[in-house]
Design a protein around this motif. Structure first.
Motif, PDB file in Angstrom:
ATOM      1  N   TYR A   1       0.847  -1.206   0.000  1.00 39.33           N
ATOM      2  CA  TYR A   1       0.000   0.000   0.000  1.00 39.33           C
ATOM      3  C   TYR A   1       0.877   1.248   0.000  1.00 39.33           C
ATOM      4  O   TYR A   1       1.810   1.373   0.797  1.00 39.33           O
TER       5      TYR A   1
ATOM      6  N   GLY B   1      -0.002   4.373   0.622  1.00 37.36           N
ATOM      7  CA  GLY B   1      -0.513   5.472   1.428  1.00 37.36           C
ATOM      8  C   GLY B   1       0.359   5.743   2.642  1.00 37.36           C
ATOM      9  O   GLY B   1       1.490   5.261   2.741  1.00 37.36           O
TER      10      GLY B   1
ATOM     11  N   GLU C   1       0.568   9.745  10.859  1.00 35.71           N
ATOM     12  CA  GLU C   1      -0.594  10.560  10.517  1.00 35.71           C
ATOM     13  C   GLU C   1      -1.299  11.101  11.762  1.00 35.71           C
ATOM     14  O   GLU C   1      -1.288  10.471  12.824  1.00 35.71           O
TER      15      GLU C   1
ATOM     16  N   GLU D   1      -7.528   6.511   6.865  1.00 35.63           N
ATOM     17  CA  GLU D   1      -6.735   5.591   6.054  1.00 35.63           C
ATOM     18  C   GLU D   1      -6.980   4.136   6.448  1.00 35.63           C
ATOM     19  O   GLU D   1      -7.079   3.259   5.592  1.00 35.63           O
TER      20      GLU D   1
END
Length: 308
Positions: free
Chosen positions: A230, A232, A251, A259
Motif C-alpha cells: 500500500y 498510502g 498521521e 486511512e
C-alpha cells in the motif's frame, strides 16, 4: 465549577451551549492550536460538568465533576467521547492571558487564604507582607458588585495593590510559582492514536488468520500482499508464521482513522466477492472488538467503524 464562573461572566463566549452533535471537535481543536488560542472550554449535561483550560493552544488543565472527579487525560477523553457521541453542550470562552492565569491559580495553585473578610484586613500591611515573602500568585477580591485581582511574581505586583478595599467583600490568596503547561489535548490525541493502531493491528491479524484457515496460506498472501505494498501513509506488515500485523504511521488522528477505514473497506470488499458469509462474520467481529477495546472512532466521511 461555580468557583470560576463568576470570573467568566464578563467574557463574551465565542459560542454558548452549543449541542455537542453540532461541534466538529477535531476541527475546533486544530483551530485552537493554529491560532495559539487562550480560553476555557466548558462541557455540561444533566449529570456532568467539565472544564478545559487552554493556554496558547495547549490544554494545561482539564477536570470533569460528578460523583467522582476526572482529571487530565481522563477528563479530556470523557469530554471528547461525549462530543463525538453527540451528548451534552459546549461553551467556549476566549480569554486573555491574565484571566487564564487567575483561573489557573484557583485550580492549580496552592490556596493560602480563602474568603477572608475584607473588613478585617489592612491592605497596606497585608500586601506588604506578601511582597516581603516574595510571593508569586494571585490575590482575588470578590463582592456582590465587583471582582478585582492582583498578580504577584516573586513579590513584585504586576498591577498596583490597593490602599483601601471596598467593604463587604472577601479576599482569597493562591500561590502559583509556575504553570506546568502539559498539553492534555496532545497527550489525549497520542493515546487515541495508539488505541486505534493497536485495535487495527488486532483486527487485521484476526482477519489474516481467518483467511489462512479458511482458504489456505497462498490465498491469504494473495489477498494481504496488496496491503503491504500500500502506497498510502500507513506501513502494514504481516508475520507469515503467526499472521500478526504491525502498523506504523505518523498521521494525525483523523487521517490515521480515515486511512485505516479505507484499507479495511478494500480488504472486506475482496473477501465479500469471494464469500459473503465470511465478510459478514468479520464485520460482526470488528464491531465486537471495537467495544471490547473501548475504541471510539473519530468521525470521518467513511464512518465505517462508527455506530451513530
Amino acid at each position: 465549577m461555580k468557583e470560576f464562573m463568576y470570573l467568566l461572566e464578563r467574557v463574551k463566549p465565542e459560542f454558548e451551549n452549543l449541542p455537542a452533535a453540532l461541534l466538529n471537535a477535531e476541527r475546533f481543536i486544530k483551530k485552537l492550536r493554529k491560532e495559539n488560542s487562550t480560553g476555557v472550554i466548558l462541557y455540561t449535561d444533566e449529570e456532568y460538568k467539565g472544564a478545559i483550560f487552554v493556554y496558547e493552544g495547549k490544554a494545561f488543565f482539564a477536570k470533569v465533576q460528578n460523583n467522582k472527579a476526572m482529571d487530565g487525560i481522563e477528563a479530556v477523553d470523557f469530554v471528547m467521547r461525549q462530543i463525538q457521541q453527540g451528548f451534552g453542550k459546549i461553551t467556549y470562552y476566549p480569554t486573555d492571558k491574565v484571566l487564564i492565569l487567575v483561573l489557573s491559580a484557583i485550580y492549580v495553585g496552592n490556596p493560602l487564604y480563602i474568603d477572608l473578610d475584607a473588613n478585617t484586613i489592612i491592605p497596606t500591611k497585608f500586601f506588604s507582607a506578601l511582597q516581603n515573602r516574595e510571593f508569586s500568585g494571585v490575590v482575588l477580591y470578590r463582592s456582590a458588585e465587583e471582582i478585582k485581582f492582583w498578580i504577584f511574581k516573586k513579590g513584585k505586583p504586576t498591577n498596583p495593590p490597593p490602599v483601601i478595599l471596598p467593604p463587604y467583600g472577601f479576599i482569597s490568596v493562591y500561590s502559583l510559582d509556575t504553570i506546568e503547561v502539559k498539553d492534555y489535548l496532545d497527550l489525549w490525541e497520542e493515546e487515541a492514536r495508539k488505541k486505534i493502531i493497536e485495535f487495527s493491528e488486532k483486527l487485521l491479524s484476526a482477519i489474516a488468520r481467518t483467511l489462512a484457515e479458511k482458504w489456505g496460506q497462498n490465498t491469504a498472501e494473495l489477498m494481504l500482499i496488496p496491503l503491504e505494498s500500500y502506497q498510502g501513509p500507513l506501513s502494514i506488515k504481516f508475520d507469515r508464521k503467526t499472521w500478526n500485523c504491525k502498523i506504523e504511521s505518523n498521521e494525525e488522528l483523523y487521517f490515521l482513522a480515515k486511512e485505516i477505514e479505507r484499507v479495511y473497506a478494500r480488504l472486506l470488499r475482496a473477501i465479500r466477492e469471494r464469500e459473503e458469509r465470511v465478510a459478514e462474520n468479520l464485520e460482526l467481529y470488528t464491531f465486537n472488538l471495537l467495544q471490547e477495546e473501548n475504541v471510539l472512532w473519530p468521525p470521518t466521511e467513511e464512518n465505517i467503524f462508527r455506530r451513530d
